[in-house]
Design a protein around this motif. Structure first.
Motif, PDB file in Angstrom:
ATOM      1  N   LYS A  18     -68.828 -10.306 -18.095  1.00  0.00           N
ATOM      2  CA  LYS A  18     -69.276  -9.603 -19.421  1.00  0.00           C
ATOM      3  C   LYS A  18     -68.600  -8.167 -19.456  1.00  0.00           C
ATOM      4  N   LEU A  19     -68.318  -7.596 -18.282  1.00  0.00           N
ATOM      5  CA  LEU A  19     -67.714  -6.355 -18.248  1.00  0.00           C
ATOM      6  C   LEU A  19     -65.971  -6.374 -18.275  1.00  0.00           C
ATOM      7  N   GLY A  20     -65.680  -7.756 -18.269  1.00  0.00           N
ATOM      8  CA  GLY A  20     -63.948  -7.742 -18.313  1.00  0.00           C
ATOM      9  C   GLY A  20     -63.403  -7.525 -16.923  1.00  0.00           C
ATOM     10  N   ILE A  21     -63.955  -7.513 -15.827  1.00  0.00           N
ATOM     11  CA  ILE A  21     -63.360  -7.060 -14.544  1.00  0.00           C
ATOM     12  C   ILE A  21     -63.200  -8.418 -13.584  1.00  0.00           C
ATOM     13  N   TYR A  22     -62.540  -8.403 -12.946  1.00  0.00           N
ATOM     14  CA  TYR A  22     -62.127  -9.250 -11.622  1.00  0.00           C
ATOM     15  C   TYR A  22     -63.180  -9.144 -10.504  1.00  0.00           C
ATOM     16  N   LEU A  23     -64.013 -10.410 -10.382  1.00  0.00           N
ATOM     17  CA  LEU A  23     -64.957 -10.214  -9.342  1.00  0.00           C
ATOM     18  C   LEU A  23     -64.518  -9.717  -7.856  1.00  0.00           C
ATOM     19  N   PRO A  24     -63.550 -10.330  -7.357  1.00  0.00           N
ATOM     20  CA  PRO A  24     -63.299 -10.018  -6.036  1.00  0.00           C
ATOM     21  C   PRO A  24     -62.907  -8.764  -5.714  1.00  0.00           C
ATOM     22  N   ALA A  25     -62.341  -8.006  -6.855  1.00  0.00           N
ATOM     23  CA  ALA A  25     -61.967  -6.566  -6.618  1.00  0.00           C
ATOM     24  C   ALA A  25     -62.968  -5.438  -6.842  1.00  0.00           C
ATOM     25  N   THR A  26     -64.421  -6.231  -7.010  1.00  0.00           N
ATOM     26  CA  THR A  26     -65.358  -5.213  -7.153  1.00  0.00           C
ATOM     27  C   THR A  26     -65.846  -4.840  -5.751  1.00  0.00           C
ATOM     28  N   PRO A  27     -66.704  -3.575  -5.673  1.00  0.00           N
ATOM     29  CA  PRO A  27     -67.232  -3.328  -4.407  1.00  0.00           C
ATOM     30  C   PRO A  27     -68.269  -4.463  -3.818  1.00  0.00           C
ATOM     31  N   GLU A  28     -68.498  -4.694  -2.623  1.00  0.00           N
ATOM     32  CA  GLU A  28     -69.426  -5.387  -2.102  1.00  0.00           C
ATOM     33  C   GLU A  28     -70.860  -5.369  -2.426  1.00  0.00           C
ATOM     34  N   GLU A  29     -71.335  -4.256  -2.716  1.00  0.00           N
ATOM     35  CA  GLU A  29     -72.718  -4.163  -3.212  1.00  0.00           C
ATOM     36  C   GLU A  29     -72.762  -4.991  -4.595  1.00  0.00           C
ATOM     37  N   PHE A  30     -71.760  -4.861  -5.605  1.00  0.00           N
ATOM     38  CA  PHE A  30     -72.005  -5.461  -6.608  1.00  0.00           C
ATOM     39  C   PHE A  30     -71.807  -6.923  -6.488  1.00  0.00           C
ATOM     40  N   ARG A  31     -70.730  -7.367  -5.621  1.00  0.00           N
ATOM     41  CA  ARG A  31     -70.597  -9.027  -5.555  1.00  0.00           C
ATOM     42  C   ARG A  31     -71.960  -9.599  -4.815  1.00  0.00           C
ATOM     43  N   ASN A  32     -72.711  -8.850  -4.020  1.00  0.00           N
ATOM     44  CA  ASN A  32     -73.633  -9.557  -3.420  1.00  0.00           C
ATOM     45  C   ASN A  32     -75.105  -9.260  -3.887  1.00  0.00           C
ATOM     46  N   SER A  33     -75.083  -8.584  -5.002  1.00  0.00           N
ATOM     47  CA  SER A  33     -76.509  -8.419  -5.607  1.00  0.00           C
ATOM     48  C   SER A  33     -76.645  -9.127  -7.159  1.00  0.00           C
ATOM     49  N   ARG A  55     -61.139  -1.020 -14.479  1.00  0.00           N
ATOM     50  CA  ARG A  55     -60.460  -1.379 -15.854  1.00  0.00           C
ATOM     51  C   ARG A  55     -59.040  -0.937 -16.205  1.00  0.00           C
ATOM     52  N   ARG A  56     -58.873   0.363 -15.624  1.00  0.00           N
ATOM     53  CA  ARG A  56     -57.685   0.764 -15.732  1.00  0.00           C
ATOM     54  C   ARG A  56     -56.282   0.229 -14.961  1.00  0.00           C
ATOM     55  N   THR A  57     -56.549  -0.068 -13.902  1.00  0.00           N
ATOM     56  CA  THR A  57     -55.492  -0.495 -12.993  1.00  0.00           C
ATOM     57  C   THR A  57     -55.505  -1.953 -12.407  1.00  0.00           C
ATOM     58  N   GLY A  58     -56.681  -2.481 -12.563  1.00  0.00           N
ATOM     59  CA  GLY A  58     -56.922  -3.632 -12.365  1.00  0.00           C
ATOM     60  C   GLY A  58     -57.042  -4.100 -10.758  1.00  0.00           C
ATOM     61  N   PRO A  59     -57.035  -5.273 -10.271  1.00  0.00           N
ATOM     62  CA  PRO A  59     -56.458  -6.537 -10.764  1.00  0.00           C
ATOM     63  C   PRO A  59     -57.528  -6.777 -11.869  1.00  0.00           C
ATOM     64  N   PHE A  60     -56.867  -7.614 -13.088  1.00  0.00           N
ATOM     65  CA  PHE A  60     -57.359  -8.076 -14.243  1.00  0.00           C
ATOM     66  C   PHE A  60     -57.907  -9.723 -13.926  1.00  0.00           C
ATOM     67  N   PRO A  61     -58.757 -10.017 -14.708  1.00  0.00           N
ATOM     68  CA  PRO A  61     -59.121 -11.591 -14.612  1.00  0.00           C
ATOM     69  C   PRO A  61     -58.416 -12.205 -15.463  1.00  0.00           C
ATOM     70  N   ARG A  62     -58.014 -13.570 -15.487  1.00  0.00           N
ATOM     71  CA  ARG A  62     -57.060 -14.111 -16.194  1.00  0.00           C
ATOM     72  C   ARG A  62     -57.126 -13.974 -17.439  1.00  0.00           C
ATOM     73  N   ASP A  63     -58.208 -13.833 -18.308  1.00  0.00           N
ATOM     74  CA  ASP A  63     -58.286 -13.750 -19.811  1.00  0.00           C
ATOM     75  C   ASP A  63     -57.628 -12.440 -20.010  1.00  0.00           C
ATOM     76  N   ILE A  64     -57.922 -11.564 -19.448  1.00  0.00           N
ATOM     77  CA  ILE A  64     -57.389 -10.134 -19.714  1.00  0.00           C
ATOM     78  C   ILE A  64     -55.908 -10.101 -19.232  1.00  0.00           C
TER      79      ILE A  64
END
Length: 137
Positions: A18-33, A55-64
């Motif tokens: 929904k945020l248009g971001i690549y999950l593995p690149a997010t902070p651990e606290e975001f991925r685990n909650s 959002r500015r530098t990526g990495p970006f998900p496939r659709d983006i």
């Protein structure tokens, strides 16, 4: 029950999508909650530094990535681009496009033109069937 206990939650993958971001690149606290709708809205309206940077530098998900390159998700698959790309990698591909990128961009243009042609033809056919029949005689 409090409002907090009653609020809907979503998995991190759903929130990342929904945020248009690549999950593995997010902070651990975001991925685990789990993320509530209120938290998601807060991330949208007042994004933290990590989200702004992602959002500015990526990495970006496939659709983006596909949208930034001007190709379809299937085009990325055919080109065997399986990794999420960063803004720098996307800029490099656009600056000196490989043969697969040129081919897939042309393919996407052709597909869109064909879809528009079919849409126009269908609209004309519907308009013709709604006209009153001409009288002979």
């Amino acid at each position: 029950m409090s409002q907090e206990q009653n609020s809907q939650t979503m998995k991190p993958l759903t929130a990342a999508s929904k945020l248009g971001i690549y999950l593995p690149a997010t902070p651990e606290e975001f991925r685990n909650s789990t993320i509530t709708r209120a938290q998601l809205e807060a991330l949208r309206t007042d994004p933290p530094q990590w989200l702004t940077e992602l959002r500015r530098t990526g990495p970006f998900p496939r659709d983006i990535t596909a949208r930034k390159l001007g190709v379809s998700n299937s085009g990325l698959q055919r080109a065997e681009v399986s990794d999420a790309l960063t803004a720098v990698e996307i800029e490099a591909l656009l600056a000196d496009p490989p043969e697969w990128l040129v081919r897939e961009r042309a393919n996407l243009v052709a597909v869109r033109e064909e879809a528009e042609r079919v849409k126009t033809k269908d609209a004309e056919r519907r308009a013709a069937t709604n006209r009153p029949a001409k009288r002979r005689g």
